[in-house]
Write an enzyme that holds these catalytic residues in place. Structure first.
Site, PDB file in Angstrom:
ATOM      1  N   HIS A  95      -5.028   4.613  -3.716  1.00 24.98           N
ATOM      2  CA  HIS A  95      -5.738   3.332  -3.781  1.00 24.98           C
ATOM      3  C   HIS A  95      -7.089   3.448  -4.492  1.00 24.98           C
ATOM      4  CE1 HIS A  95      -2.697   1.565  -1.332  1.00 24.98           C
ATOM      5  NE2 HIS A  95      -2.988   2.270  -0.260  1.00 24.98           N
ATOM      6  N   ASP A 155       5.068   5.604  -1.639  1.00 22.10           N
ATOM      7  CA  ASP A 155       4.339   5.188  -0.434  1.00 22.10           C
ATOM      8  C   ASP A 155       4.653   3.709  -0.173  1.00 22.10           C
ATOM      9  OD1 ASP A 155       1.828   6.004   1.398  1.00 22.10           O
ATOM     10  OD2 ASP A 155       1.569   3.921   0.746  1.00 22.10           O
ATOM     11  N   HIS A 193       2.663   1.347   0.423  1.00 19.68           N
ATOM     12  CA  HIS A 193       1.666   0.445  -0.164  1.00 19.68           C
ATOM     13  C   HIS A 193       1.653   0.618  -1.688  1.00 19.68           C
ATOM     14  CE1 HIS A 193       0.123   1.220   3.987  1.00 19.68           C
ATOM     15  NE2 HIS A 193      -0.152  -0.068   3.944  1.00 19.68           N
ATOM     16  N   ASP A 253       4.698   6.230   5.055  1.00 23.16           N
ATOM     17  CA  ASP A 253       4.454   5.077   5.930  1.00 23.16           C
ATOM     18  C   ASP A 253       5.510   3.992   5.723  1.00 23.16           C
ATOM     19  OD1 ASP A 253       3.529   4.322   3.428  1.00 23.16           O
ATOM     20  OD2 ASP A 253       1.434   4.135   4.043  1.00 23.16           O
TER      21      ASP A 253
END
Ligand SMILES: [Zn+2]
Length: 283
Positions: A107, A145, A147, A224
């Protein structure tokens, strides 16, 4: 030949109260040790390495502890922790290893939160981007991931040597990655999409890229997506084996950098299943 795990216990030294806490990688490292993986220690990335990706002003502020947001605290010495995690990604890229280091990175944009996101989502330096730039090869980055890898997209948007393929849950943080933009191919998926839809979508994404264009595959390896985790796509252990197998079938030198995955026990088992799927299908 087992993929080596890049790890240093120094990465356990901060953030015990945070969901992105030391326990997740500590427990995962113990599980992987029990399963017989060989561990190697990284060195911190140099400032020149970090400058391949990040603005110097951002690095100065990070070093002084001036960069903080509600998700991403300015822990004491976080610059040194982040530099060691970036060094883990670099070492993984050099030996085809799996970096089990924290903090995560995907991120983090050039100078902080990326593409209009409100925070840096537990990330300080973009580990995989630093490793990919230092490697200097034509690289396919797979971000699995849960996200969207908004920092990685911001950094490589328009870069002719790089293609980013990201599968992620939506709606969720960081609120980006709804559509493909040039060399950044995005597949938003609904919560608990399930292993079949995930694998089908991964295949669809890979069908859009010409594999012969790439000399390396870099995987932003988040877990995740596991059922019940922070960005669940409803995946279970067996799905990670299949994802690892799919990456092996790309027949390109690959390396792996941990992103999310917030239950240490699940994380350790999922990484083992993923790496077994990868290794058992290498040609
Ligand atoms: Zn994540």
């Amino acid at each position: 030949m087992k993929t080596k795990i890049v790890f240093s216990e120094k990465c356990l030294g901060y953030g015990t109260w945070h969901i992105e806490g030391p326990q997740r990688v500590k427990v995962a490292s113990e599980i992987l040790k029990e399963k017989g993986y060989e561990f190697v220690r990284p060195n911190p990335a140099s400032e020149d390495d970090l400058l391949l990706v990040h603005d110097i002003e951002y690095l100065w502020n990070l070093k002084k502890g001036l960069v903080e947001d509600p998700d991403t605290p300015a822990y004491d010495n976080i610059y040194e922790y982040a530099r060691l995690s970036a060094g883990g990604a670099i070492l993984a890229s050099q030996i085809g290893g799996f970096s089990l280091m924290r903090p995560p990175g995907h991120h983090a944009g050039k100078s902080g939160a990326a593409l209009g996101a409100s925070t840096r989502g537990f990330c300080y330096l973009n580990n995989i981007a630093i490793a990919v730039r230092k490697l200097g090869k034509k690289t396919l980055i797979l971000d699995i991931d849960g996200h969207h890898g908004n920092g990685t997209q911001e950094i490589f948007q328009g870069d002719k040597k790089i293609t980013l393929l990201s599968l992620h849950q939506t709606p969720n943080y960081p609120g980006t990655g709804f559509a493909t933009e040039g060399n950044c191919i995005n597949f938003p998926l609904p919560s608990n999409a399930g292993g079949k839809l995930f694998l089908d979508t991964l295949n669809k994404g890979l069908s859009l890229v010409n594999l012969s264009d790439f000399e390396a595959v870099a995987v932003s390896c988040g877990f995740d997506t596991h059922l019940g985790d922070l960005a669940t796509l409803g995946l279970v252990e067996a799905d990670y084996w299949k994802i690892g197998k799919r990456i092996a079938l790309l027949s390109r030198p690959a390396f792996f950098v941990l992103e999310g995955g917030y239950s240490g026990e699940k994380l350790g088992i999922d990484i083992d299943r993923f790496l077994k799927g990868y290794e058992e299908n290498l040609k």
